[in-house]
Design an enzyme around this catalytic site. Structure first.
Site, short mmCIF file in Angstrom:
data_model
loop_
_atom_site.label_atom_id
_atom_site.label_comp_id
_atom_site.label_asym_id
_atom_site.label_seq_id
_atom_site.Cartn_x
_atom_site.Cartn_y
_atom_site.Cartn_z
N LYS A 1 41.96 31.31 43.29
CA LYS A 1 43.06 32.27 43.38
C LYS A 1 43.42 32.64 44.81
O LYS A 1 44.57 32.93 45.13
CB LYS A 1 42.74 33.53 42.58
CG LYS A 1 42.81 33.31 41.08
CD LYS A 1 42.80 34.62 40.33
CE LYS A 1 43.09 34.43 38.85
NZ LYS A 1 41.95 33.80 38.13
N GLU B 1 49.73 42.54 39.60
CA GLU B 1 49.18 42.94 38.31
C GLU B 1 47.86 42.21 38.14
O GLU B 1 47.67 41.14 38.70
CB GLU B 1 50.14 42.58 37.18
CG GLU B 1 50.00 41.15 36.62
CD GLU B 1 50.34 40.05 37.63
OE1 GLU B 1 51.16 40.31 38.54
OE2 GLU B 1 49.78 38.95 37.50
N SER C 1 37.02 25.59 38.94
CA SER C 1 37.92 26.64 39.46
C SER C 1 37.22 27.88 39.99
O SER C 1 37.76 28.56 40.87
CB SER C 1 38.94 27.02 38.39
OG SER C 1 38.29 27.47 37.21
C1 LIG Z 1 42.07 33.22 36.85
C2 LIG Z 1 41.19 32.06 36.65
C3 LIG Z 1 41.57 30.95 35.87
C4 LIG Z 1 42.86 30.90 35.10
O1 LIG Z 1 44.00 30.96 35.86
P1 LIG Z 1 44.90 29.68 36.15
O2 LIG Z 1 46.13 30.24 36.75
O3 LIG Z 1 45.16 29.02 34.83
O4 LIG Z 1 44.16 28.79 37.06
C5 LIG Z 1 40.71 29.87 35.78
N1 LIG Z 1 39.52 29.86 36.41
C6 LIG Z 1 39.10 30.91 37.15
C7 LIG Z 1 37.76 30.84 37.81
C8 LIG Z 1 39.91 32.05 37.30
O5 LIG Z 1 39.49 33.07 38.04
#
Ligand SMILES: *Cc1c(COP(=O)(O)O)cnc(C)c1O
Length: 403
Positions: free
Chosen positions: A97, A119, A385
């Site tokens: 993010k 938000e 992610s």
């Molecule tokens: C917020 C988040 C997501 C989901 O958000 P996307 O916009 O779909 O990437 C996925 N993995 C993690 C670790 C997150 O913090």
């Protein structure tokens, strides 16, 4: 460098902000000047050499990029294929993010804005926004549902520690969608000095495209890292979880038009798609308008947005971004679902196998490795992610790690 051209491509956005039939900007008239102001300037600002220099320097020295591309040897042996993990979990603040919030804070400064709103649901995007506001010295106001404030206390504390003001949304179900409404209302009332940082590839054009471009650094790095490690730039398969879709968009971005690369999007099936407790938008959703764009969303027959459910807060969203609606609708991307329980077990398996505790969101992507078949020489990249620190209490409860 990122690509500046927006020539007609099959899977990328067009000039009107559409991905096929999805996207656009369906917004109240009062919001039009703000969004239009952003639309006219975002590309020009993003690709100024000075902007790129500052953005790249922060990604390197503040975020810690490039994030490693790690060949997971044991996991690969287990699945009898070649699995590489793109380590977004090693970024500052623990997920992808921050790539987007760094980009948007630099953009806000160049737009002359000194007040930032955002938000947040679980607080992850709120923390990433509060972080970059502290970095840039800008005022930060984060709207968050009252219910979420209660259940996400550590992230609320983090945001406050970083100097942000957390404003409770007290209407409706007092969760993410209500926080989003409050943020939009605030933006309408403060059009001149305020920039609204949206946290995924959702919202009215130009947000989905802008966020995808900031996140595209993920696949940009993958290209040269794969070249270094495997001798070729292209993997055979890329797997990523999808909440709104920003980490997937970043991991897919530079491969969108290369149809030899298989794209796999993983949604959260919660307790199961037939239980009424799921967030698998592409399976359960239909076409409509959500948060300013035409996309797939979970809605009742008369168009009321349905409450999604997933154990992972980041996937607990009733829509997917317009890019993903198009990728899935056109067959370019394949979709899989993983339930809460499958994700939890996949997280533990990865922890034991590779010494990496993933975020619960990411664990959904790992869970589908069991549902796919691979060739021995297939190069699979899984976008890791985020890290699992924030989910530790969930892991402790489920696996009784304290007992
Ligand atoms: C917020 C988040 C997501 C989901 O958000 P996307 O916009 O779909 O990437 C996925 N993995 C993690 C670790 C997150 O913090």
């Amino acid at each position: 460098m990122l690509e500046t051209n927006i020539e007609k491509k099959k899977y990328d956005v067009d000039e009107q902000g559409f991905y096929g039939e999805f996207g656009g900007a369906f917004i109240p008239e009062m919001l039009y000047p703000n969004v239009e102001h952003l639309r006219k300037q975002y590309l020009e600002i993003m690709y100024e050499p000075e902007f790129q220099k500052e953005f790249r320097a922060l990604l390197k020295d503040y975020v810690g990029r490039p994030s490693p591309l790690y060949f997971a040897k044991k996991l690969s042996a287990h699945y009898n294929t070649k699995i590489y993990l793109k380590r977004e979990d090693l970024n500052h603040t623990g997920a992808h993010k921050i790539n987007n919030t760094i980009g948007q804070i630099l953009l806000a400064k160049r737009l002359g804005k000194h007040r930032i709103i955002a938000e947040t649901g679980a607080g992850q995007h709120g923390v990433a926004t509060a972080t970059v506001c502290a970095l840039a010295g800008l005022e930060c106001i984060v709207f968050m549902g009252e219910v979420d404030i209660e259940r996400q206390a550590p992230n609320v504390a983090r945001m406050r520690m970083l100097g942000a003001k957390v404003v409770p949304a007290k209407s409706g179900s007092r969760t993410l969608k209500d926080a989003t409404n409050e943020a939009i209302r605030d933006w309408i009332n403060n059009p001149n000095d305020t920039h609204y940082i949206i946290g995924s590839v959702v919202g009215p054009h130009p947000y989905p495209d802008m966020v995808a471009r900031f996140q595209s650094v993920i696949s940009e790095e993958m290209k040269w890292q794969l070249k270094e490690q495997t001798g070729k730039e292209d993997p055979d398969t890329i797997i990523a979880c999808v909440g709104g879709g920003s980490n997937a968009a970043g991991a897919f971005y530079h491969y969108l038009e290369n149809e030899k690369v298989k794209l796999v999007a993983v949604e959260a099936s919660g307790l199961g798609n037939d239980t009424g407790k799921s967030a698998a938008t592409s399976v359960l959703g239909s076409k409509g308008v959500l948060h300013g764009s035409r996309t797939l969303l979970m809605q009742t027959e008369d168009g009321q947005v349905e409450e999604p459910y997933s154990i992972s807060a980041g996937l607990d969203y009733p829509g997917i971004g317009p890019m993903h609606s198009h990728l899935i609708g056109s067959g370019r991307a394949e979709v899989f679902g993983a339930t809460d329980e499958e994700a939890l077990h996949a997280a533990r398996f990865l922890a034991k196998m590779e010494g990496i505790i993933p975020a619960l969101e990411t664990a959904h992507a790992f869970a589908v490795l069991d549902k796919m078949t691979f060739e021995k020489d297939e190069v699979v990249v899984l976008n890791l992610s985020g890290r699992g620190d924030k989910d530790l209490t969930t892991y402790i409860d489920f696996f009784k790690l304290n007992g």
